[in-house]
Design an enzyme around this catalytic site. Structure first.
Site, PDB file in Angstrom:
ATOM      1  N   ASP A  81      75.302  -3.787  93.084  1.00 59.22           N
ATOM      2  CA  ASP A  81      75.219  -3.955  91.629  1.00 59.22           C
ATOM      3  C   ASP A  81      76.346  -4.867  91.152  1.00 59.22           C
ATOM      4  O   ASP A  81      77.490  -4.723  91.538  1.00 59.22           O
ATOM      5  CB  ASP A  81      75.364  -2.561  90.991  1.00 59.22           C
ATOM      6  CG  ASP A  81      75.136  -2.576  89.499  1.00 59.22           C
ATOM      7  OD1 ASP A  81      75.803  -1.789  88.786  1.00 59.22           O
ATOM      8  OD2 ASP A  81      74.332  -3.405  89.023  1.00 59.22           O
ATOM      9  N   ASP A 103      76.023 -11.582  89.873  1.00 60.81           N
ATOM     10  CA  ASP A 103      76.188 -11.564  88.414  1.00 60.81           C
ATOM     11  C   ASP A 103      77.096 -12.711  87.974  1.00 60.81           C
ATOM     12  O   ASP A 103      78.302 -12.602  88.022  1.00 60.81           O
ATOM     13  CB  ASP A 103      76.797 -10.212  88.000  1.00 60.81           C
ATOM     14  CG  ASP A 103      77.084 -10.172  86.505  1.00 60.81           C
ATOM     15  OD1 ASP A 103      77.623  -9.141  86.041  1.00 60.81           O
ATOM     16  OD2 ASP A 103      76.799 -11.168  85.804  1.00 60.81           O
ATOM     17  N   GLY A 183      77.830   1.370  79.290  1.00 62.61           N
ATOM     18  CA  GLY A 183      78.540   2.485  78.674  1.00 62.61           C
ATOM     19  C   GLY A 183      77.566   3.174  77.721  1.00 62.61           C
ATOM     20  O   GLY A 183      76.478   2.687  77.461  1.00 62.61           O
ATOM     21  N   VAL A 234      71.297   2.886  85.447  1.00 58.64           N
ATOM     22  CA  VAL A 234      71.951   4.017  84.771  1.00 58.64           C
ATOM     23  C   VAL A 234      73.209   4.401  85.531  1.00 58.64           C
ATOM     24  O   VAL A 234      73.174   4.606  86.748  1.00 58.64           O
ATOM     25  CB  VAL A 234      71.024   5.258  84.723  1.00 58.64           C
ATOM     26  CG1 VAL A 234      71.700   6.414  83.996  1.00 58.64           C
ATOM     27  CG2 VAL A 234      69.677   4.926  84.102  1.00 58.64           C
TER      28      VAL A 234
HETATM   29  O1  G3H Z   1      74.805  -1.739  86.387  1.00 58.57           O
HETATM   30  C1  G3H Z   1      74.927  -0.586  85.984  1.00 58.57           C
HETATM   31  C2  G3H Z   1      74.389  -0.199  84.677  1.00 58.57           C
HETATM   32  O2  G3H Z   1      74.158  -1.328  83.924  1.00 58.57           O
HETATM   33  C3  G3H Z   1      75.157   0.897  84.028  1.00 58.57           C
HETATM   34  O3  G3H Z   1      74.973   0.969  82.649  1.00 58.57           O
HETATM   35  O4  G3H Z   1      76.657   2.796  82.384  1.00 58.57           O
HETATM   36  O5  G3H Z   1      75.293   2.003  80.439  1.00 58.57           O
HETATM   37  O6  G3H Z   1      74.215   3.325  82.260  1.00 58.57           O
HETATM   38  P1  G3H Z   1      75.304   2.349  81.897  1.00 58.57           P
HETATM   39 ZN    ZN Z   2      74.940  -3.244  84.772  1.00 61.26          ZN
END
Ligand code: G3H
Ligand code: ZN
Length: 288
Positions: A81, A103, A183, A234
């Protein structure tokens, strides 16, 4: 078992549901994610950021995930990720990841394309799937919604650039900025449905990815899953549940010291959040 994302995301795209991509960083959350997938009979993407790899160690987190994946009978993708470099992507591919994200979303378009193309070349040589980002997703994973700034419109993905970006890079999925924030910022985040519709027109039947799902209401997540978004990330909500369970452990007196007693309810709480998201995304019961 570990699979490549193609095998599960094409199905999600065609059948209009989304596969959850959940962040892990240690044993207990890895167990929570994969046990939730088994419990819900759902395909699942388990992913690590670069900081999670630094915390756990690359061989160690791969060993944990691959061992757990062997013990369940639903398809599991191991994904990098928010990869920031070709070196990190290559290291993960070598270590057994079946999917990577590069990214460079905050870079100017041409630089983003150049960086992503290098990773696509390296990944596709090994049959590994590549996600890249167009537009920028604000916020910090784990951040709590105390007045987080809204994502300004100029950070959103520009649909007019999407087709060129996908064609020039050769990526397999596009992470889009459509109003979510990394977040949990309830009230600060709302999906720009118009942008999502324009992206679907520009990229018919192409896998889209939404990041920053924590803090987004269930009804909006369910609606997102009906679009060409077939991967939803998430992290923060799982962290919140884990931390809350640890805190409540220490609200009570205990006769003996046992870290397992601290982490077991936290693992259960994390598993419950993951299972609930799988139901909302519509992936529960879809494992073949
Ligand atoms: O790449 C990971 C997610 O974009 C996390 O987003 O912490 O808002 O669930 P989140
Ligand atoms: Zn993310």
């Amino acid at each position: 078992m570990l699979v490549k994302p193609n095998e599960i995301l094409a199905e999600a795209l065609n059948m209009q549901y989304a596969v959850g991509a959940f962040n892990t960083y240690h044993l207990e959350v890895s167990q929570a994610i994969l046990w939730a997938a088994q419990e819900q009979q759902s395909p699942v993407i388990i992913q690590t950021s670069e900081s999670a790899i630094k915390y756990a160690g690359l061989p160690q987190i791969v060993a944990i995930v691959t061992t757990l994946a062997k013990e369940i009978d639903v398809p599991v993708v191991l994904h990098l990720d928010h990869g920031k470099s070709l070196e990190q992507a290559k290291a993960c591919i070598e270590a057994g990841y079946t999917s990577v994200m590069i990214d460079a979303g905050t870079e100017p378009l041409e630089k983003n394309i150049a960086i992503v193309k290098e990773v696509v070349t390296a990944a596709h040589q090994r049959g590994v799937w590549v996600e890249a980002e167009l537009g920028a997703i604000l916020g910090v994973e784990g951040a709590l919604g105390l007045g987080g700034e809204k994502t300004p419109e100029d950070m959103m993905t520009k649909p007019a650039q999407a087709r060129e970006f996908v064609e020039k890079t050769g990526i397999d999925a596009l992470a889009v900025s459509v109003g979510t924030i990394h977040g949990a910022f309830s009230g600060q985040e709302y999906i720009r449905w118009q942008i999502l519709e324009e992206l679907e027109k520009e990229l018919p039947n192409f896998p889209l990815v939404v990041h920053g799902a924590s803090g987004i209401e269930a009804k909006d997540l369910a609606k997102v899953a009906l679009t060409n978004v077939c991967k939803v990330n998430v992290d923060t909500e799982v962290r919140i549940a884990f931390e809350a369970a640890v805190k409540s452990y220490f609200d009570e007196a205990h006769k003996k010291v046992d870290p397992r007693a601290i982490l077991r309810p936290a693992r259960d709480a994390a598993q419950a959040v993951v299972a609930e998201k799988m139901k909302i995304f519509g992936s529960a019961g879809r494992a073949k």
